[in-house]
Design a protein around this motif. Structure first.
Motif, PDB file in Angstrom:
ATOM      1  N   TRP A 176      65.583  62.954  43.524  1.00  0.00           N
ATOM      2  CA  TRP A 176      67.111  63.231  43.529  1.00  0.00           C
ATOM      3  C   TRP A 176      67.522  64.312  44.543  1.00  0.00           C
ATOM      4  CZ3 TRP A 176      70.546  60.510  40.970  1.00  0.00           C
ATOM      5  CH2 TRP A 176      70.198  59.572  40.102  1.00  0.00           C
ATOM      6  N   ALA A 177      66.746  65.105  44.951  1.00  0.00           N
ATOM      7  CA  ALA A 177      67.011  66.141  45.973  1.00  0.00           C
ATOM      8  C   ALA A 177      67.503  65.615  47.175  1.00  0.00           C
ATOM      9  CB  ALA A 177      65.967  66.851  46.356  1.00  0.00           C
ATOM     10  N   GLY A 178      67.217  64.398  47.517  1.00  0.00           N
ATOM     11  CA  GLY A 178      67.564  63.906  48.818  1.00  0.00           C
ATOM     12  C   GLY A 178      69.273  63.101  48.833  1.00  0.00           C
ATOM     13  N   LYS A 179      69.478  63.043  47.364  1.00  0.00           N
ATOM     14  CA  LYS A 179      70.838  62.444  47.227  1.00  0.00           C
ATOM     15  C   LYS A 179      72.156  62.980  47.725  1.00  0.00           C
ATOM     16  CE  LYS A 179      68.737  59.159  44.739  1.00  0.00           C
ATOM     17  NZ  LYS A 179      68.712  57.468  45.276  1.00  0.00           N
ATOM     18  N   PRO A 180      73.194  62.318  48.039  1.00  0.00           N
ATOM     19  CA  PRO A 180      74.340  63.085  48.638  1.00  0.00           C
ATOM     20  C   PRO A 180      74.911  64.241  47.621  1.00  0.00           C
ATOM     21  CG  PRO A 180      74.448  60.831  48.689  1.00  0.00           C
ATOM     22  CD  PRO A 180      73.096  61.091  48.086  1.00  0.00           C
ATOM     23  N   ALA A 181      75.203  65.268  48.074  1.00  0.00           N
ATOM     24  CA  ALA A 181      75.654  66.515  47.265  1.00  0.00           C
ATOM     25  C   ALA A 181      76.646  65.896  46.094  1.00  0.00           C
ATOM     26  CB  ALA A 181      76.288  67.495  47.841  1.00  0.00           C
ATOM     27  N   GLU A 182      77.567  65.042  46.567  1.00  0.00           N
ATOM     28  CA  GLU A 182      78.658  64.540  45.577  1.00  0.00           C
ATOM     29  C   GLU A 182      78.177  63.846  44.453  1.00  0.00           C
ATOM     30  OE1 GLU A 182      78.870  61.803  49.322  1.00  0.00           O
ATOM     31  OE2 GLU A 182      78.502  64.037  48.770  1.00  0.00           O
ATOM     32  N   VAL A 183      76.995  62.999  44.693  1.00  0.00           N
ATOM     33  CA  VAL A 183      76.525  62.478  43.512  1.00  0.00           C
ATOM     34  C   VAL A 183      75.599  63.271  42.374  1.00  0.00           C
ATOM     35  CG1 VAL A 183      74.435  60.861  43.038  1.00  0.00           C
ATOM     36  CG2 VAL A 183      75.720  60.147  45.203  1.00  0.00           C
ATOM     37  N   LEU A 184      75.229  64.280  43.211  1.00  0.00           N
ATOM     38  CA  LEU A 184      74.455  65.356  42.041  1.00  0.00           C
ATOM     39  C   LEU A 184      75.733  65.956  41.486  1.00  0.00           C
ATOM     40  CD1 LEU A 184      71.403  66.833  44.371  1.00  0.00           C
ATOM     41  CD2 LEU A 184      71.463  64.908  42.374  1.00  0.00           C
ATOM     42  N   GLU A 185      76.746  66.299  42.021  1.00  0.00           N
ATOM     43  CA  GLU A 185      77.784  67.107  41.454  1.00  0.00           C
ATOM     44  C   GLU A 185      78.533  66.259  40.237  1.00  0.00           C
ATOM     45  OE1 GLU A 185      80.120  69.986  40.198  1.00  0.00           O
ATOM     46  OE2 GLU A 185      78.515  70.105  41.726  1.00  0.00           O
ATOM     47  N   ASN A 186      78.760  64.889  40.574  1.00  0.00           N
ATOM     48  CA  ASN A 186      79.247  64.066  39.534  1.00  0.00           C
ATOM     49  C   ASN A 186      78.287  64.063  38.321  1.00  0.00           C
ATOM     50  OD1 ASN A 186      80.803  61.752  38.437  1.00  0.00           O
ATOM     51  ND2 ASN A 186      79.177  60.592  38.825  1.00  0.00           N
ATOM     52  N   TYR A 187      76.968  64.040  38.555  1.00  0.00           N
ATOM     53  CA  TYR A 187      76.116  64.109  37.382  1.00  0.00           C
ATOM     54  C   TYR A 187      76.214  65.718  36.670  1.00  0.00           C
ATOM     55  CZ  TYR A 187      73.946  59.610  38.384  1.00  0.00           C
ATOM     56  OH  TYR A 187      73.538  58.485  38.270  1.00  0.00           O
ATOM     57  N   ARG A 188      76.207  66.490  37.377  1.00  0.00           N
ATOM     58  CA  ARG A 188      76.205  67.963  37.196  1.00  0.00           C
ATOM     59  C   ARG A 188      77.715  68.093  36.261  1.00  0.00           C
ATOM     60  NH1 ARG A 188      75.764  70.206  41.581  1.00  0.00           N
ATOM     61  NH2 ARG A 188      73.935  70.617  41.341  1.00  0.00           N
ATOM     62  N   ALA A 189      78.626  67.525  36.450  1.00  0.00           N
ATOM     63  CA  ALA A 189      79.967  67.809  35.950  1.00  0.00           C
ATOM     64  C   ALA A 189      79.779  66.801  34.352  1.00  0.00           C
ATOM     65  CB  ALA A 189      81.197  67.190  36.671  1.00  0.00           C
ATOM     66  N   GLN A 190      79.044  66.034  34.442  1.00  0.00           N
ATOM     67  CA  GLN A 190      78.988  65.218  33.110  1.00  0.00           C
ATOM     68  C   GLN A 190      77.900  65.928  32.239  1.00  0.00           C
ATOM     69  OE1 GLN A 190      78.168  60.949  33.756  1.00  0.00           O
ATOM     70  NE2 GLN A 190      78.790  61.272  35.925  1.00  0.00           N
ATOM     71  N   THR A 191      77.166  66.983  32.594  1.00  0.00           N
ATOM     72  CA  THR A 191      76.289  67.609  31.692  1.00  0.00           C
ATOM     73  C   THR A 191      76.878  68.828  30.972  1.00  0.00           C
ATOM     74  OG1 THR A 191      74.719  66.992  33.344  1.00  0.00           O
ATOM     75  CG2 THR A 191      73.962  68.719  31.759  1.00  0.00           C
ATOM     76  N   PRO A 192      77.084  68.856  29.878  1.00  0.00           N
ATOM     77  CA  PRO A 192      77.629  70.330  29.030  1.00  0.00           C
ATOM     78  C   PRO A 192      77.076  71.418  29.338  1.00  0.00           C
ATOM     79  CG  PRO A 192      76.970  68.318  27.423  1.00  0.00           C
ATOM     80  CD  PRO A 192      76.377  67.893  28.732  1.00  0.00           C
ATOM     81  N   THR A 193      75.699  71.664  29.725  1.00  0.00           N
ATOM     82  CA  THR A 193      75.276  72.945  30.431  1.00  0.00           C
ATOM     83  C   THR A 193      75.604  73.255  31.700  1.00  0.00           C
ATOM     84  OG1 THR A 193      73.435  72.058  31.361  1.00  0.00           O
ATOM     85  CG2 THR A 193      73.040  72.752  29.050  1.00  0.00           C
ATOM     86  N   GLY A 194      76.448  72.248  32.410  1.00  0.00           N
ATOM     87  CA  GLY A 194      76.722  72.774  33.619  1.00  0.00           C
ATOM     88  C   GLY A 194      75.814  72.599  34.780  1.00  0.00           C
ATOM     89  N   GLN A 195      74.680  72.170  34.516  1.00  0.00           N
ATOM     90  CA  GLN A 195      73.598  72.352  35.447  1.00  0.00           C
ATOM     91  C   GLN A 195      72.621  71.220  35.426  1.00  0.00           C
ATOM     92  OE1 GLN A 195      71.816  76.324  34.831  1.00  0.00           O
ATOM     93  NE2 GLN A 195      70.852  75.452  33.082  1.00  0.00           N
ATOM     94  N   LEU A 196      72.021  70.687  36.310  1.00  0.00           N
ATOM     95  CA  LEU A 196      70.885  69.603  36.223  1.00  0.00           C
ATOM     96  C   LEU A 196      69.628  70.057  35.636  1.00  0.00           C
ATOM     97  CD1 LEU A 196      71.886  67.686  39.336  1.00  0.00           C
ATOM     98  CD2 LEU A 196      72.701  67.347  37.126  1.00  0.00           C
ATOM     99  N   THR A 197      68.955  69.312  35.050  1.00  0.00           N
ATOM    100  CA  THR A 197      67.576  69.405  34.951  1.00  0.00           C
ATOM    101  C   THR A 197      66.888  69.855  35.999  1.00  0.00           C
ATOM    102  OG1 THR A 197      67.865  68.128  32.999  1.00  0.00           O
ATOM    103  CG2 THR A 197      65.565  68.813  33.487  1.00  0.00           C
ATOM    104  N   SER A 198      65.912  70.810  36.025  1.00  0.00           N
ATOM    105  CA  SER A 198      65.009  71.074  37.033  1.00  0.00           C
ATOM    106  C   SER A 198      63.336  70.733  36.676  1.00  0.00           C
ATOM    107  CB  SER A 198      65.008  72.716  37.180  1.00  0.00           C
ATOM    108  OG  SER A 198      64.244  73.399  36.277  1.00  0.00           O
ATOM    109  N   MET A 199      62.629  70.528  37.770  1.00  0.00           N
ATOM    110  CA  MET A 199      61.391  70.110  37.426  1.00  0.00           C
ATOM    111  C   MET A 199      60.518  71.445  36.451  1.00  0.00           C
ATOM    112  SD  MET A 199      59.899  68.343  40.796  1.00  0.00           S
ATOM    113  CE  MET A 199      59.923  69.646  42.182  1.00  0.00           C
ATOM    114  N   ARG A 200      60.921  72.697  36.711  1.00  0.00           N
ATOM    115  CA  ARG A 200      60.518  73.644  35.845  1.00  0.00           C
ATOM    116  C   ARG A 200      60.918  73.446  34.489  1.00  0.00           C
ATOM    117  NH1 ARG A 200      56.335  77.219  35.772  1.00  0.00           N
ATOM    118  NH2 ARG A 200      56.944  78.549  33.694  1.00  0.00           N
ATOM    119  N   ASP A 201      61.931  72.847  34.140  1.00  0.00           N
ATOM    120  CA  ASP A 201      62.493  72.463  32.797  1.00  0.00           C
ATOM    121  C   ASP A 201      61.658  71.443  32.233  1.00  0.00           C
ATOM    122  OD1 ASP A 201      64.603  74.297  33.030  1.00  0.00           O
ATOM    123  OD2 ASP A 201      65.978  72.751  33.624  1.00  0.00           O
ATOM    124  N   VAL A 202      61.180  70.567  33.034  1.00  0.00           N
ATOM    125  CA  VAL A 202      60.504  69.610  32.523  1.00  0.00           C
ATOM    126  C   VAL A 202      58.990  70.003  32.303  1.00  0.00           C
ATOM    127  CG1 VAL A 202      59.547  67.151  32.832  1.00  0.00           C
ATOM    128  CG2 VAL A 202      61.780  67.932  33.648  1.00  0.00           C
TER     129      VAL A 202
END
Length: 229
Positions: A176-202
């Motif tokens: 996912w890190a290599g995906k365009p910023a706008e793609v990641l931002e779209n997913y981030r906007a859909q996430t109630p916490t306002g942040q994407l899951t991180s590898m550390r979280d997993v």
């Protein structure tokens, strides 16, 4: 010190799990399809590397013969798949189904004699089973299969505990890190916490599932609430 086996531990989340446990002083074995890569990554993090191809289940038992004890087993190995029904690739579908369902189960079968009543297993699924997309038919089906696999293994292997983790969009993972910023931002906007899951979280989630002796037969979503929207 625990004996930990990470199947699919040469990159991404699998590597982070192996690195975390090795840094904690555990005896870690990680696997990858390529023997040289598995050995190289293992030496970098203070583990031992083995070559193992989940899509070749008849060879799995022999690949794992040198492992003497398994306290914690983590099955992370995956294969990225984009397979449209209209252009169905049977070989690709068979590869993924074999890898994740037959391969995962054969690993457990091969290592079961080296587990104890205190051992624990964590299997990786994914969110495509809940939010399929065009081309995700095999991925969604296999990840749904993981939910059933966890339930039957937890029943059949008792008192050994078996759980699954189903990550959402892991923003800092190699995929996912290599995906365009706008793609990641779209997913981030859909996430109630306002942040994407991180590898550390997993990694933290896997550690919890392996340690907590009252958590069993659970399919745990790690997505910041992404499935709520």
């Amino acid at each position: 010190m625990s004996s930990v086996v990470v199947i699919g531990g040469t990159a991404g989340i699998g590597r982070e799990i192996a690195r975390f446990r090795a840094a904690r002083g555990d005896d870690v074995v990680l696997t990858g399809r390529d023997a040289h890569r598995a050995d190289t990554v293992a030496k970098e993090i203070g583990a031992r590397g083995l070559a193992l191809d989940l899509s070749r289940p008849h060879d799995i038992a022999s690949a794992l013969t040198d492992i003497e004890r398994v306290d914690h087993l983590v099955l992370v190995g995956i294969s990225r798949d984009q397979n449209l029904v209209a252009e169905y690739d049977i070989d690709a579908a068979l590869h993924l189904v074999t890898l994740k369902l037959v391969g995962y189960t054969e690993v457990v079968h091969a290592l079961l004699p080296r587990m104890s009543d205190q051992s624990a297993v964590v299997i990786f699924g994914g969110q495509a089973k809940e939010r399929p997309y065009p081309g995700a038919t095999t991925v969604a089906t296999v990840n749904a299969g993981v939910t059933g696999l966890v339930r039957t293994l937890a029943t059949e292997l008792a008192p050994i505990r078996v759980n699954a983790v189903h990550p959402g969009i892991v923003g800092d993972s190699p995929f996912w890190a290599g995906k365009p910023a706008e793609v990641l931002e779209n997913y981030r906007a859909q996430t109630p916490t306002g942040q994407l899951t991180s590898m550390r979280d997993v990694v933290d989630t896997v550690d919890f599932l392996l340690r907590n002796r009252s958590v069993n037969g659970v399919n745990l979503n790690v997505d910041g609430g992404w499935l709520l929207r």
